[in-house]
Design an enzyme around this catalytic site. Structure first.
Site, PDB file in Angstrom:
ATOM      1  CB  SER A  89      34.579  46.403  41.317  1.00 45.93           C
ATOM      2  OG  SER A  89      35.162  47.559  40.328  1.00 45.93           O
ATOM      3  CG  HIS A 112      30.870  48.668  38.711  1.00 42.83           C
ATOM      4  ND1 HIS A 112      31.321  49.873  39.493  1.00 42.83           N
ATOM      5  CD2 HIS A 112      32.098  48.123  38.807  1.00 42.83           C
ATOM      6  CE1 HIS A 112      32.263  49.863  40.013  1.00 42.83           C
ATOM      7  NE2 HIS A 112      33.058  48.641  39.612  1.00 42.83           N
TER       8      HIS A 112
END
Length: 257
Positions: A89, A112
């Site tokens: 992330s 993501h």
């Protein structure tokens, strides 16, 4: 490599070592938590020629991670980031702050789209979705500044919440090298990048690959390698039968099929 604390910034001579082995948050309660405020104050006091950043983090708050990314980018020292385990992330965005980006051979990136929780009416949810797209574009810029794939391919990876191995990270430009021993300061170069540099010389400019969306397949690279090796052996007067490099590339290709 010596044992590291969860979060630590130390300096020895002209080199500073930063360890981020925890969550990235604006509310650092645990020893492992890292906030941009605390880190930026410490970075501001560092007068070093190089900074090594070791990462093993599931990520955290986007705002904090972007602030850390920008603080590292703005520091005059040469920054080398290391993925020692997971850089997930927003931690993967911090990884992109490195002038050199080194992954352990047994490590992973995960990228993501940003997500959040929301409440309210339909208009509130629509606004939240629009805001998330804008927030996500900031992280995308950090990736696109370094990677060798285009924006559409990156967006597909983000949409699919993709885990990226060290080998794939090198081929796509997320990473610049891999280390396999206990000394991350002596990494091997990414083979794909090394081949391109050798073949293209001064015309190979990594920063411009993403700009032109340059995509070169493995088959094209193998073809260029084969032609270059043939030319080298011809210049040296060696027969092709002694071309062990070509055999090695062939054996490697068969292993990957």
């Amino acid at each position: 490599m010596k044992n590291k604390k969860y979060f630590e910034l130390t300096q020895t001579g002209g080199t500073a070592d930063l360890t981020i082995y925890g969550d990235i948050t604006s509310w650092p309660w645990l020893e492992s938590d890292v906030s941009a405020y605390n880190l930026s104050k410490q970075l501001g006091a560092i007068d070093a020629e190089s900074i090594n950043v070791h990462l093993n983090s599931y990520g955290g708050e986007v705002a904090e991670g972007l602030a850390i990314y920008n603080a590292l980018r703005q520091h005059p020292a040469k920054v080398t980031t290391y993925c020692d385990g997971f850089a997930c992330s927003i931690a993967s965005v911090i990884f992109m702050a490195g002038d050199e980006r080194i992954m352990a051979d047994a490590s992973l990136l995960m990228i993501h789209n940003p997500w959040t929780r929301a409440s309210g009416n339909a208009n509130d949810f629509k606004k939240q979705a629009e805001d998330l797209e804008v927030i996500g574009s900031a992280s995308a810029k950090a990736y696109l500044d370094k990677i060798s794939i285009g924006a559409d391919e990156l967006q597909e990876l983000l949409d699919n919440e993709t885990w990226i191995t060290s080998e794939d990270a090198c081929s796509m430009g997320f990473a610049t090298g891999v280390y396999a021993d206990e000394d991350p300061d002596a990494p091997s170069q990414c083979v794909r990048k090394q081949v391109m540099e050798k073949l293209l010389g001064d015309t190979f400019v990594p920063e411009r690959v993403a700009e032109f969306n340059l995509k070169i397949s493995d088959e094209e690279i193998e073809s260029m390698v084969a032609k270059t090796i043939d030319r080298l052996y011809k210049d040296c007067g060696q027969p092709k039968e002694e071309n062990r490099l070509k055999k090695l590339f062939g054996a490697k290709a068969q292993e990957e099929e």
